[in-house]
Design a protein around this motif. Sequence first.
Motif: not given
Length: 241
Positions: A101-103, A183, A185, A188-192
């Motif tokens: 994810d983003l972090t 995006v 990819e 992760g799936p929450d990437a803006a």
Amino acid sequence: MTDLLNRVLAAYGGLDRWNELTSLSARVRGGGGLWALKNQEGVLDDVVTRVDLHRQFASTSPFGAPGVRSSVTAGRVALETEAGVVLEERSQPRRSFDGHDLTTPWDRLQLAYFNGYAMWTYLTEPFSFTWPGTRVEELGAWQEDDHTWRRLKVRFPDGLAVHSEDNLYYVEESGLIRRHDYVSEVLGPDAAPAAHYIDGHEEVQGIVVPTRRRIHPVGPDGHAVEETVIVSIDLDEIKFA
């Protein structure tokens, strides 16, 4: 090819001139908030990146330590000495981002892969739009501030490592690209979605090269959140071979 793509290619120097060249190198000064988020601050602050123009290959040095460089293709990433001795490597590097994810922090090979394919994408635009299997279509115009930009949707083929399969490019009347949306990819799936602004175009050996890039998140209205800089890239000492 669309009429707009033909205009873009001509504005950047034309395919004939591009096909006479084999590689590009540039001094790159990087910044933005992404690197701290991924525990990779400072690695890309001041480096030299070289890309091949007619195959997907990128190398950046120094990479994390003096005398170390990266070596990136779509299916492999490695860190090696300047003499080519492999220090560490990873096959199928895209898979190493599964579950991120983003972090999620990156290791050094993940940073090398991300930086390598991203810089190859940026430094071969717009000529990579003619890569075999790439699909290009023109969409409706976009109004931003006092600019009206035509738009190209570019879908890159399987086998190229890029941020995402679908990309949107915004083109001014001269044929120069001013914005690129995608995006990332691997974030992760929450990437803006990102709005990547492109400026500082300079002619080098017959090819026009942008020297200033700023990447921002895209807000709900489709415009960039300018106060947040995800990545910044400034180029100089650009050379073709």
